[in-house]
Scaffold this active site. Structure first.
Site, PDB file in Angstrom:
ATOM      1  N   ARG A   1       9.198 -11.263   3.351  1.00  0.00           N
ATOM      2  CA  ARG A   1      10.223 -10.376   3.906  1.00  0.00           C
ATOM      3  C   ARG A   1      10.094  -8.904   3.520  1.00  0.00           C
ATOM      4  NH1 ARG A   1      16.209 -13.033   4.471  1.00  0.00           N
ATOM      5  NH2 ARG A   1      16.080 -13.256   2.231  1.00  0.00           N
ATOM      6  N   ASP A   2       9.189  -8.568   2.609  1.00  0.00           N
ATOM      7  CA  ASP A   2       9.049  -7.153   2.238  1.00  0.00           C
ATOM      8  C   ASP A   2       7.584  -6.808   2.003  1.00  0.00           C
ATOM      9  OD1 ASP A   2       9.925  -4.571   1.746  1.00  0.00           O
ATOM     10  OD2 ASP A   2      10.328  -4.928  -0.373  1.00  0.00           O
ATOM     11  N   LEU A   3       6.721  -7.256   2.906  1.00  0.00           N
ATOM     12  CA  LEU A   3       5.311  -6.916   2.796  1.00  0.00           C
ATOM     13  C   LEU A   3       5.108  -5.461   3.186  1.00  0.00           C
ATOM     14  CD1 LEU A   3       3.820 -10.181   4.316  1.00  0.00           C
ATOM     15  CD2 LEU A   3       3.579  -9.412   1.938  1.00  0.00           C
TER      16      LEU A   3
ATOM     17  N   ASN B   1       3.386  -3.343  -2.199  1.00  0.00           N
ATOM     18  CA  ASN B   1       3.564  -4.713  -2.693  1.00  0.00           C
ATOM     19  C   ASN B   1       2.288  -5.551  -2.601  1.00  0.00           C
ATOM     20  OD1 ASN B   1       6.182  -4.423  -3.518  1.00  0.00           O
ATOM     21  ND2 ASN B   1       7.092  -5.314  -1.676  1.00  0.00           N
TER      22      ASN B   1
END
Length: 269
Positions: free
Chosen positions: A133-135, A139
């Site tokens: 959900r937060d690529l 990250n």
């Protein structure tokens, strides 16, 4: 900040990152370097969001044992500081954001190989029922051996989690957020695929985008255009349904590059 976390991990310096936590470079009792993330323990006067983020990240990391995913070493509660903590392996390298200029200078073939590593890790997550959900570039790290490590699972979605789901959509990074995330719709594995499409669009084009409405894949090899185009479809029905299909198309694109290379060598001899 105390010089030690839970009387076990000596703090060397704070590190950047961690939207919902404080991150530190530390040494353990064997003088090995580790990364420690600190989260506030929920109290009477707050919603305990950081504590929930802590539990979410721990559960994701403990399920995700993969060479391309950062490894969890320890977890606990520092009662003196009233903070939860997660101890992670120290990745001696850079993230994709920091190394963007270098990555953008790669030839197409090594870019595709890099893409395969990232996709392999995300495919593994999906098989473990985890949506990251937060690529985003910050990250995704790679060490001195060019081994990719995906980090930061604080807002990941666990489809079979023990812990209850709660809204964290606003914590993801807008530029890499999928269209369905922006609309507040249900996030699926295809949402991660879209985010990866934006990340690798920038790497293949060699430029950072400001708006997703200005994407232009012209000038790239046809096989790479096909891959990026299908990863970046707004409609999920037209987007890649799974990582395996992307990997197959990448394998084809790599074969085509090698065929063209040997053909050109043959023509020059």
């Amino acid at each position: 900040m105390a010089s030690y976390i839970d009387d076990q991990y000596r703090v060397l310096k704070p590190l950047p990152g961690g939207n919902m936590s404080k991150v530190y470079l530390c040494e353990d009792d064997k003088d090995d370097r580790v990364v420690v993330k600190m989260f506030d323990k929920g109290g009477i006067n707050d919603d305990g969001l950081q504590e929930k983020i802590f539990h979410r990240e721990v559960e994701s990391l403990e399920k995700a044992q993969h060479v391309n995913i950062v490894r969890i070493i320890d977890k606990g509660l520092d009662e003196k500081l009233n903070k939860f903590y997660i101890v992670l392996e120290f990745v001696n390298g850079k993230n994709f954001e920091e190394a963007f200029e270098d990555l953008a200078s790669y030839d197409y073939y090594p870019k595709l190989e890099l893409m395969e590593q990232v996709l392999g890790a995300v495919e593994y997550l999906h098989k473990k029922n985890i949506v990251h959900r937060d690529l985003k570039p910050s990250n995704i790290m790679f060490n001195q051996e060019n081994t990719v490590k995906i980090i930061d699972f604080g807002i990941s979605k666990l489809t079979d989690t023990f812990y209850s789901e709660y809204t964290v959509c606003n914590f993801s990074t807008p530029k890499y957020r999928s269209p369905e995330q922006e609309l507040g719709k249900d996030v699926t594995y295809q949402s991660d695929i879209y985010s990866l499409g934006i990340i690798f669009y920038e790497i293949f084009k060699g430029e950072k985008i400001k708006e997703k409405t200005s994407l232009d894949i012209n000038g790239l090899p046809e096989d790479i255009q096909i891959i990026l185009s299908k990863m970046l479809k707004v409609e999920t029905s037209l987007r890649y349904a799974n990582i395996l299909d992307i990997k197959r198309d990448i394998s084809h694109a790599k074969s085509k590059i090698m065929q063209d290379k040997f053909l050109n060598i043959g023509l020059t001899n």
